[in-house]
Write a protein that holds these residues in place. Structure first.
Motif, PDB file in Angstrom:
ATOM      1  N   ALA A  21      -5.247   1.935  -8.350  1.00 33.79           N
ATOM      2  CA  ALA A  21      -6.182   1.275  -7.436  1.00 33.79           C
ATOM      3  C   ALA A  21      -7.125   0.347  -8.201  1.00 33.79           C
ATOM      4  O   ALA A  21      -7.489  -0.724  -7.717  1.00 33.79           O
ATOM      5  N   TYR A  22      -7.495   0.743  -9.392  1.00 31.65           N
ATOM      6  CA  TYR A  22      -8.398  -0.067 -10.209  1.00 31.65           C
ATOM      7  C   TYR A  22      -7.666  -1.165 -10.970  1.00 31.65           C
ATOM      8  O   TYR A  22      -8.192  -2.259 -11.151  1.00 31.65           O
ATOM      9  N   GLU A  23      -6.478  -0.878 -11.443  1.00 31.51           N
ATOM     10  CA  GLU A  23      -5.800  -1.795 -12.358  1.00 31.51           C
ATOM     11  C   GLU A  23      -4.958  -2.865 -11.664  1.00 31.51           C
ATOM     12  O   GLU A  23      -5.014  -4.024 -12.049  1.00 31.51           O
ATOM     13  N   THR A  24      -4.162  -2.458 -10.667  1.00 34.77           N
ATOM     14  CA  THR A  24      -3.253  -3.430 -10.041  1.00 34.77           C
ATOM     15  C   THR A  24      -3.292  -3.411  -8.528  1.00 34.77           C
ATOM     16  O   THR A  24      -2.803  -4.324  -7.897  1.00 34.77           O
ATOM     17  N   GLY A  25      -3.819  -2.358  -7.961  1.00 31.26           N
ATOM     18  CA  GLY A  25      -3.806  -2.183  -6.516  1.00 31.26           C
ATOM     19  C   GLY A  25      -2.671  -1.262  -6.107  1.00 31.26           C
ATOM     20  O   GLY A  25      -1.654  -1.153  -6.795  1.00 31.26           O
ATOM     21  N   ILE A  26      -2.864  -0.565  -4.997  1.00 26.52           N
ATOM     22  CA  ILE A  26      -1.884   0.399  -4.496  1.00 26.52           C
ATOM     23  C   ILE A  26      -1.969   0.394  -2.975  1.00 26.52           C
ATOM     24  O   ILE A  26      -3.042   0.145  -2.405  1.00 26.52           O
ATOM     25  N   GLY A  27      -0.869   0.662  -2.334  1.00 31.00           N
ATOM     26  CA  GLY A  27      -0.873   0.753  -0.886  1.00 31.00           C
ATOM     27  C   GLY A  27      -1.788   1.872  -0.421  1.00 31.00           C
ATOM     28  O   GLY A  27      -1.798   2.959  -1.008  1.00 31.00           O
ATOM     29  N   ARG A  28      -2.570   1.593   0.604  1.00 35.45           N
ATOM     30  CA  ARG A  28      -3.518   2.575   1.119  1.00 35.45           C
ATOM     31  C   ARG A  28      -2.803   3.862   1.535  1.00 35.45           C
ATOM     32  O   ARG A  28      -3.265   4.966   1.247  1.00 35.45           O
ATOM     33  N   ASP A  29      -1.664   3.739   2.209  1.00 36.89           N
ATOM     34  CA  ASP A  29      -0.957   4.916   2.699  1.00 36.89           C
ATOM     35  C   ASP A  29      -0.399   5.751   1.543  1.00 36.89           C
ATOM     36  O   ASP A  29      -0.451   6.985   1.576  1.00 36.89           O
ATOM     37  N   GLU A  30       0.117   5.083   0.528  1.00 36.89           N
ATOM     38  CA  GLU A  30       0.622   5.788  -0.663  1.00 36.89           C
ATOM     39  C   GLU A  30      -0.523   6.528  -1.356  1.00 36.89           C
ATOM     40  O   GLU A  30      -0.376   7.674  -1.776  1.00 36.89           O
ATOM     41  N   PHE A  31      -1.673   5.864  -1.465  1.00 40.18           N
ATOM     42  CA  PHE A  31      -2.830   6.484  -2.105  1.00 40.18           C
ATOM     43  C   PHE A  31      -3.290   7.709  -1.319  1.00 40.18           C
ATOM     44  O   PHE A  31      -3.545   8.768  -1.896  1.00 40.18           O
ATOM     45  N   MET A  32      -3.396   7.573   0.001  1.00 40.01           N
ATOM     46  CA  MET A  32      -3.876   8.686   0.820  1.00 40.01           C
ATOM     47  C   MET A  32      -2.885   9.850   0.815  1.00 40.01           C
ATOM     48  O   MET A  32      -3.299  11.016   0.869  1.00 40.01           O
ATOM     49  N   ALA A  33      -1.597   9.568   0.712  1.00 43.36           N
ATOM     50  CA  ALA A  33      -0.597  10.642   0.603  1.00 43.36           C
ATOM     51  C   ALA A  33      -0.812  11.423  -0.699  1.00 43.36           C
ATOM     52  O   ALA A  33      -0.754  12.658  -0.708  1.00 43.36           O
ATOM     53  N   ALA A  34      -1.085  10.710  -1.784  1.00 46.44           N
ATOM     54  CA  ALA A  34      -1.349  11.368  -3.076  1.00 46.44           C
ATOM     55  C   ALA A  34      -2.629  12.193  -2.988  1.00 46.44           C
ATOM     56  O   ALA A  34      -2.700  13.304  -3.526  1.00 46.44           O
ATOM     57  N   TYR A  35      -3.629  11.672  -2.277  1.00 47.51           N
ATOM     58  CA  TYR A  35      -4.893  12.407  -2.129  1.00 47.51           C
ATOM     59  C   TYR A  35      -4.690  13.667  -1.284  1.00 47.51           C
ATOM     60  O   TYR A  35      -5.215  14.730  -1.632  1.00 47.51           O
ATOM     61  N   ARG A  36      -3.938  13.578  -0.205  1.00 45.98           N
ATOM     62  CA  ARG A  36      -3.690  14.764   0.639  1.00 45.98           C
ATOM     63  C   ARG A  36      -2.961  15.842  -0.156  1.00 45.98           C
ATOM     64  O   ARG A  36      -3.284  17.032  -0.042  1.00 45.98           O
ATOM     65  N   THR A  37      -2.013  15.454  -0.980  1.00 50.57           N
ATOM     66  CA  THR A  37      -1.300  16.416  -1.824  1.00 50.57           C
ATOM     67  C   THR A  37      -2.265  17.043  -2.828  1.00 50.57           C
ATOM     68  O   THR A  37      -2.246  18.260  -3.046  1.00 50.57           O
ATOM     69  N   PHE A  38      -3.114  16.220  -3.430  1.00 47.80           N
ATOM     70  CA  PHE A  38      -4.135  16.704  -4.363  1.00 47.80           C
ATOM     71  C   PHE A  38      -5.031  17.744  -3.689  1.00 47.80           C
ATOM     72  O   PHE A  38      -5.338  18.785  -4.261  1.00 47.80           O
ATOM     73  N   LYS A  39      -5.435  17.474  -2.430  1.00 46.25           N
ATOM     74  CA  LYS A  39      -6.327  18.381  -1.711  1.00 46.25           C
ATOM     75  C   LYS A  39      -5.661  19.704  -1.358  1.00 46.25           C
ATOM     76  O   LYS A  39      -6.344  20.719  -1.207  1.00 46.25           O
ATOM     77  N   LYS A  40      -4.334  19.731  -1.246  1.00 49.24           N
ATOM     78  CA  LYS A  40      -3.628  20.996  -1.020  1.00 49.24           C
ATOM     79  C   LYS A  40      -3.724  21.878  -2.259  1.00 49.24           C
ATOM     80  O   LYS A  40      -3.777  23.102  -2.164  1.00 49.24           O
ATOM     81  N   ILE A  41      -3.747  21.250  -3.416  1.00 52.41           N
ATOM     82  CA  ILE A  41      -3.812  21.986  -4.685  1.00 52.41           C
ATOM     83  C   ILE A  41      -5.255  22.308  -5.041  1.00 52.41           C
ATOM     84  O   ILE A  41      -5.550  23.363  -5.600  1.00 52.41           O
TER      85      ILE A  41
END
Length: 90
Positions: free
Chosen positions: A29-49
């Motif tokens: 997100a800081y270096e090149t940009g990332i799709g919002r949906d891809e980022f939020m999917a990674a965050y939801r997985t992180f929150k499960k852990i």
């Protein structure tokens, strides 16, 4: 990258990989940009852990100290974006 990701040694290998993928999404997100949906999917997985706010703050704080990238800022910015948007933090 000249740092190690903060991890909890009680996590399984799969959980560790998923947490690292979230931190890599923050970097992207800081270096090149990332799709919002891809980022939020990674965050939801992180929150499960890491479901607890205090644990999340601890890990993300450690990550920010090491990398200079704020996970909190990235998540807040992503939540403001419409689905399908691109997250880029300057």
């Amino acid at each position: 990258m000249d740092y190690q990701y903060p991890i909890d040694y009680t996590w399984t290998t799969d959980e560790t990989v998923q947490v690292i993928q979230f931190f890599q999404a923050v970097e992207e997100a800081y270096e090149t940009g990332i799709g919002r949906d891809e980022f939020m999917a990674a965050y939801r997985t992180f929150k499960k852990i890491v479901p607890g706010k205090s644990d999340e703050k601890k890990l993300c704080g450690e990550f920010e100290e090491l990398s200079g990238y704020s996970s909190y800022k990235a998540v807040m910015r992503a939540k403001e974006l419409p689905e399908g948007g691109k997250l880029r933090i300057k």
